[in-house]
Scaffold this motif. Sequence first.
Motif, PDB file in Angstrom:
ATOM      1  N   THR A   1      16.360  25.621  33.776  1.00  0.00           N
ATOM      2  CA  THR A   1      15.592  26.319  34.684  1.00  0.00           C
ATOM      3  C   THR A   1      14.137  26.565  34.518  1.00  0.00           C
ATOM      4  N   ASN A   2      13.163  26.712  35.413  1.00  0.00           N
ATOM      5  CA  ASN A   2      11.926  26.880  35.292  1.00  0.00           C
ATOM      6  C   ASN A   2      11.533  28.228  35.073  1.00  0.00           C
ATOM      7  N   HIS A   3      10.020  28.419  34.894  1.00  0.00           N
ATOM      8  CA  HIS A   3       9.496  29.565  34.707  1.00  0.00           C
ATOM      9  C   HIS A   3       9.529  30.794  35.693  1.00  0.00           C
ATOM     10  N   ASP A   4       9.559  30.074  37.187  1.00  0.00           N
ATOM     11  CA  ASP A   4       9.769  30.897  38.139  1.00  0.00           C
ATOM     12  C   ASP A   4      11.094  31.646  38.201  1.00  0.00           C
ATOM     13  N   GLY A   5      12.043  30.939  37.670  1.00  0.00           N
ATOM     14  CA  GLY A   5      13.306  31.473  37.880  1.00  0.00           C
ATOM     15  C   GLY A   5      13.581  32.499  36.673  1.00  0.00           C
ATOM     16  N   ILE A   6      12.817  32.705  35.676  1.00  0.00           N
ATOM     17  CA  ILE A   6      13.199  33.700  34.677  1.00  0.00           C
ATOM     18  C   ILE A   6      13.076  35.095  34.959  1.00  0.00           C
ATOM     19  N   GLU A   7      12.123  35.488  35.692  1.00  0.00           N
ATOM     20  CA  GLU A   7      11.902  36.843  36.168  1.00  0.00           C
ATOM     21  C   GLU A   7      13.285  37.395  37.084  1.00  0.00           C
ATOM     22  N   GLN A   8      13.690  36.305  38.001  1.00  0.00           N
ATOM     23  CA  GLN A   8      15.110  36.706  38.786  1.00  0.00           C
ATOM     24  C   GLN A   8      16.156  36.799  37.826  1.00  0.00           C
ATOM     25  N   LEU A   9      16.321  36.004  36.933  1.00  0.00           N
ATOM     26  CA  LEU A   9      17.330  35.939  35.975  1.00  0.00           C
ATOM     27  C   LEU A   9      17.269  37.440  34.970  1.00  0.00           C
ATOM     28  N   MET A  10      16.290  37.775  34.725  1.00  0.00           N
ATOM     29  CA  MET A  10      15.917  39.066  33.830  1.00  0.00           C
ATOM     30  C   MET A  10      16.466  40.246  34.704  1.00  0.00           C
ATOM     31  N   GLU A  11      16.218  40.116  36.192  1.00  0.00           N
ATOM     32  CA  GLU A  11      16.467  41.202  36.873  1.00  0.00           C
ATOM     33  C   GLU A  11      18.002  41.382  37.090  1.00  0.00           C
TER      34      GLU A  11
ATOM     35  N   GLU B   1       6.097  42.442  30.556  1.00  0.00           N
ATOM     36  CA  GLU B   1       6.152  43.080  31.924  1.00  0.00           C
ATOM     37  C   GLU B   1       7.368  42.992  32.461  1.00  0.00           C
ATOM     38  N   ILE B   2       7.979  41.971  32.538  1.00  0.00           N
ATOM     39  CA  ILE B   2       9.264  41.845  33.404  1.00  0.00           C
ATOM     40  C   ILE B   2      10.411  42.957  32.786  1.00  0.00           C
ATOM     41  N   ALA B   3      10.390  42.553  31.246  1.00  0.00           N
ATOM     42  CA  ALA B   3      11.320  43.424  30.600  1.00  0.00           C
ATOM     43  C   ALA B   3      11.202  45.025  30.940  1.00  0.00           C
ATOM     44  N   GLY B   4       9.702  45.504  30.759  1.00  0.00           N
ATOM     45  CA  GLY B   4       9.621  46.836  30.865  1.00  0.00           C
ATOM     46  C   GLY B   4       9.994  47.314  32.489  1.00  0.00           C
ATOM     47  N   LYS B   5       9.819  46.605  33.218  1.00  0.00           N
ATOM     48  CA  LYS B   5      10.059  46.925  34.801  1.00  0.00           C
ATOM     49  C   LYS B   5      11.388  47.073  34.891  1.00  0.00           C
ATOM     50  N   ASN B   6      12.112  46.195  34.317  1.00  0.00           N
ATOM     51  CA  ASN B   6      13.788  46.539  34.272  1.00  0.00           C
ATOM     52  C   ASN B   6      14.323  47.387  33.225  1.00  0.00           C
ATOM     53  N   LEU B   7      13.673  47.793  32.613  1.00  0.00           N
ATOM     54  CA  LEU B   7      14.044  48.934  31.227  1.00  0.00           C
ATOM     55  C   LEU B   7      15.083  48.270  30.440  1.00  0.00           C
ATOM     56  N   LYS B   8      14.586  46.928  29.944  1.00  0.00           N
ATOM     57  CA  LYS B   8      15.224  46.144  29.125  1.00  0.00           C
ATOM     58  C   LYS B   8      14.823  45.881  27.683  1.00  0.00           C
ATOM     59  N   PRO B   9      15.574  45.976  26.777  1.00  0.00           N
ATOM     60  CA  PRO B   9      14.724  45.568  25.282  1.00  0.00           C
ATOM     61  C   PRO B   9      14.440  44.322  25.202  1.00  0.00           C
ATOM     62  N   SER B  10      13.235  44.007  24.506  1.00  0.00           N
ATOM     63  CA  SER B  10      12.720  42.844  24.307  1.00  0.00           C
ATOM     64  C   SER B  10      12.000  42.693  22.671  1.00  0.00           C
ATOM     65  N   LEU B  11      12.171  41.407  22.502  1.00  0.00           N
ATOM     66  CA  LEU B  11      11.647  41.022  21.192  1.00  0.00           C
ATOM     67  C   LEU B  11      10.915  39.979  21.051  1.00  0.00           C
ATOM     68  N   LEU B  12       9.498  40.029  20.623  1.00  0.00           N
ATOM     69  CA  LEU B  12       8.712  39.139  20.823  1.00  0.00           C
ATOM     70  C   LEU B  12       8.113  38.570  19.677  1.00  0.00           C
TER      71      LEU B  12
END
Length: 454
Positions: free
Chosen positions: A187-197, A218-229
């Motif tokens: 998938t492309n980067h545009d699809g990542i936000e939809q996937l994470m939601e 930003e996307i993870a925080g908006k959806n209250l999901k843990p992230s590792l960067l």
Amino acid sequence: MKTKFNTKNPYTGKQLQTYTLDSESDLREKLDLANTTFSNWRLTEISQRIQLLQNLANEIHKNKTELSELITTEMGKPISESRAEIEKCILLIDFYIVNADQFLQDDLIETEAHESFISYDPLGCILAIMPWNYPFWQVFRFAIPTVTAGNVAILKHATNVTGCALIIEELFINSGFPKGCFQTILTNHDGIEQLMEDNTIKAVSLTGSERAGQKIAEIAGKNLKPSLLELGGNNACIILKDANLDKYMDIIVKARMQNSGQSCIAAKRFIVVKEIYDDFIKKFISKVEDLKFGNPLDEDTTMSCLAREDLAETLAKQVNQSIDLGAKIVYGNQRDATYYQPTIITNISSEMAVFKEETFGPIAAIIKVKSEEEAYRTASNSKFGLGTMVFTSNYEAASKRISQIEDGAFFINEMVKSDPRLPFGGTKISGYGRELSKEGMLAFVNKKTVYINK
């Protein structure tokens, strides 16, 4: 109409393969499969998961030559380094075969209860967004502890290493892991936000750039999901006046030039005290001159092309900006398409791109300082925080500096590198969270408090 894209050999410039991006229905099907698989995989005995790890190690070993050649063909790494990357993946798996059961055991805590403990439960489906520079290692250091902990994984890999991404999924399936336990999506980067939601995705792990990290956080925080960067780095390599250059120069040069300089933890700023500066420059140049550029599939090649031409263009801009501000080229700086000659730059100041930015290629910025104190201050003058290395004969004195360095790693007389036995990650804009070791296995689990009274 489905979107297609091509991969290209960066050394020859020739097209390799054509792939088709997953449609929305394709992605929905993979998410649903991950959800279904997790409901059973989470209950699978740890002994059975460990046996599948052994199968996977055997499968990788059996296909080591093919896998190494695929890495080299897709992103241009010398074949000897590609082989070493595959072998390191096997070592990683072996580490978790030995330690996974212990890492996941309940931690008994003595309280007033009849029994109280911490239980480590998997979260579910974890999304991994991974880069091209170590196309197997960076995926496996996420996937092995994460899947062994009882999660399932979905990989969105860099498009230029799509062949690697697809064969990794195949390796898991051929080793007996349930379908849906590890999946690759295109998938492309545009699809990542939809996937994470989507509710199926419970957390995300990203290895990539500062900009990508900001977006994913930003996307993870908006959806209250843990992230590792695990993001970029601008590691300092401090050379003190008592450093044994004859003993360590091979390591020092490798710390910058390995993988053609395309590593987040590479030494990028060499901070050298004045007493040893001239000798250091002379010996550094001599070692760089010994590097052999050529076809990355040739066994004697030690330096090859960059993974894409735009990467070489970005590097040239950073170098030219620094030259405009007074930097001096003492070696190299020739470029042709994806080839960038190993380059040594001096007369560096802190406002230059080669000092303050991450340079992803074979560029060594050499900074002269007057004292040990200035060396450590200069090293800390960075918004990045992956790692610092110090070369000195007085390792005890260097050890007293550990708490002064804010980075995620501090190496004395060795290049910063990842090791399955040790946690890996950064601070500041280099990201947060830790991979590898026990910390990596517990990165995506629910640390559940259990309290039992009769």
